[in-house]
Design an enzyme around this catalytic site. Sequence first.
Site, short mmCIF file in Angstrom:
data_model
loop_
_atom_site.label_atom_id
_atom_site.label_comp_id
_atom_site.label_asym_id
_atom_site.label_seq_id
_atom_site.Cartn_x
_atom_site.Cartn_y
_atom_site.Cartn_z
N GLY A 1 95.11 -2.94 4.55
CA GLY A 1 96.17 -3.25 3.53
C GLY A 1 97.69 -3.14 3.81
O GLY A 1 98.35 -2.89 2.81
N ASN B 1 99.07 -5.97 4.23
CA ASN B 1 99.74 -7.24 3.23
C ASN B 1 99.90 -6.73 1.95
O ASN B 1 100.96 -6.70 1.14
CB ASN B 1 98.90 -8.35 3.32
CG ASN B 1 99.18 -9.25 4.53
OD1 ASN B 1 100.18 -9.79 4.47
ND2 ASN B 1 98.33 -9.16 5.54
N ARG C 1 74.90 -11.40 -5.50
CA ARG C 1 76.28 -11.61 -5.06
C ARG C 1 76.96 -11.93 -6.62
O ARG C 1 78.03 -11.32 -6.67
CB ARG C 1 76.55 -12.52 -4.29
CG ARG C 1 77.98 -13.07 -4.16
CD ARG C 1 78.25 -13.79 -2.98
NE ARG C 1 78.09 -15.19 -3.07
CZ ARG C 1 78.19 -16.25 -2.22
NH1 ARG C 1 78.67 -15.91 -1.24
NH2 ARG C 1 78.12 -17.39 -2.50
N MET D 1 87.39 -9.41 2.95
CA MET D 1 86.64 -10.17 3.84
C MET D 1 85.39 -10.56 3.59
O MET D 1 84.39 -10.36 4.27
CB MET D 1 86.77 -9.31 5.26
CG MET D 1 88.03 -8.87 5.57
SD MET D 1 89.15 -10.62 6.07
CE MET D 1 88.49 -10.91 7.58
N ASN E 1 95.10 -16.96 -1.26
CA ASN E 1 94.39 -15.99 0.09
C ASN E 1 95.51 -16.08 1.28
O ASN E 1 96.26 -17.03 1.30
CB ASN E 1 93.22 -16.44 0.53
CG ASN E 1 92.51 -15.97 1.69
OD1 ASN E 1 92.44 -14.79 1.85
ND2 ASN E 1 92.06 -16.71 2.55
N HIS F 1 95.83 -16.18 5.43
CA HIS F 1 94.50 -16.26 6.76
C HIS F 1 95.68 -16.23 8.05
O HIS F 1 96.73 -16.79 7.92
CB HIS F 1 94.02 -17.45 6.56
CG HIS F 1 93.04 -17.76 7.47
ND1 HIS F 1 91.81 -16.84 7.81
CD2 HIS F 1 92.91 -18.65 8.50
CE1 HIS F 1 91.36 -17.28 8.63
NE2 HIS F 1 91.90 -18.41 9.48
N ASP G 1 88.49 -20.26 3.78
CA ASP G 1 89.67 -20.38 4.28
C ASP G 1 90.13 -22.02 4.13
O ASP G 1 90.92 -22.56 5.10
CB ASP G 1 89.78 -20.25 5.79
CG ASP G 1 89.36 -18.78 5.85
OD1 ASP G 1 89.80 -17.81 5.00
OD2 ASP G 1 88.99 -18.19 6.99
N GLU H 1 103.13 -12.32 8.30
CA GLU H 1 102.32 -12.54 6.94
C GLU H 1 103.18 -11.54 5.93
O GLU H 1 103.14 -11.96 4.58
CB GLU H 1 100.94 -11.72 7.20
CG GLU H 1 100.11 -12.41 8.17
CD GLU H 1 98.76 -12.07 8.26
OE1 GLU H 1 98.25 -11.65 7.27
OE2 GLU H 1 98.35 -11.98 9.60
C1 GAR Z 1 95.45 -10.13 7.89
O1 GAR Z 1 95.73 -10.38 8.98
C2 GAR Z 1 94.94 -11.33 7.08
O2 GAR Z 1 95.53 -12.49 7.46
C3 GAR Z 1 93.49 -11.34 7.28
O3 GAR Z 1 92.96 -10.06 7.52
C4 GAR Z 1 94.11 -9.43 7.83
C5 GAR Z 1 94.26 -8.22 6.75
O4 GAR Z 1 95.16 -7.44 7.14
N1 GAR Z 1 92.74 -12.41 6.47
C6 GAR Z 1 91.61 -13.07 6.85
O5 GAR Z 1 91.27 -13.10 8.19
C7 GAR Z 1 90.84 -13.88 5.73
N2 GAR Z 1 90.23 -14.81 6.18
P1 GAR Z 1 95.64 -6.21 6.21
O6 GAR Z 1 94.35 -5.44 5.57
O7 GAR Z 1 96.59 -5.40 7.12
O8 GAR Z 1 96.71 -6.76 5.14
#
Ligand code: GAR
Length: 217
Positions: free
Chosen positions: A14, A16, A67, A92, A109, A111, A147, A176
């Site tokens: 988390g 982001n 789902r 994810m 999203n 990525h 994605d 990010e």
């Molecule tokens: C981030 O790097 C995000 O870009 C990636 O997961 C990480 C989450 O980090 N997302 C993906 O790969 C989606 N396809 P965080 O939980 O520390 O924000």
Amino acid sequence: MSKLRLGVMISGSGTNLQALIDACAQADYPAKIEVVISNRPDAKGLDRARNAGLKAVCIDHKGYDDRAVFEDAVHNCLTDHKVQLVCLAGFMRLLGADFVGRWKDRMINIHPSLLPSYKGLHTHARALEDGVKFAGCTIHYVRPEMDNGPIIMQTAIPIAADETEESLIAKTLTYEHRMYPAAVKLIAEGKARVSGNKVIVKEDVALPTEGLISPLA
Ligand code: GAR
């Protein structure tokens, strides 16, 4: 002006989410987080949300055989909180076409690659293995294919000669964390419009000043 109501969906650390929490703490930021949803009970991001005094909900996908029923629960939680924009932040689990359709152009999203390159997992390791000179990260509107979807904002990140997967992951995350709040601000201010498979950004948004983030809000 009323603030855009966000629902943030996470599965893990988390960081982001934290960047969005910090941005939303600024009085003049045009969005606020109404609910944080994790599909995993052990997601550290749930603690980040609670520490910030936010509503944090775990909807554990393992508790659902189907789902569609899991996604209905997520959808209902988002609508209960009158969410206007869903921010996937390290969420994810693949979301089905019905759910994605219900949030079309209202779900984004992040990525860790320069899409459309390196969709899926282990993006940093795969980029290093291929010897590409730039890695990156992308924020895009969500479409049913993984994605994929109209790109709102990207950062190109030079790969150093001695780069490791760990250093690239860490470096990418710093970008990010700058980009996600900037993209949400752009949307909240009505400056990003989806047109076909592209996002048109309103002209008065400053273009890159550092040559990397495009567009830099
Ligand atoms: C981030 O790097 C995000 O870009 C990636 O997961 C990480 C989450 O980090 N997302 C993906 O790969 C989606 N396809 P965080 O939980 O520390 O924000």
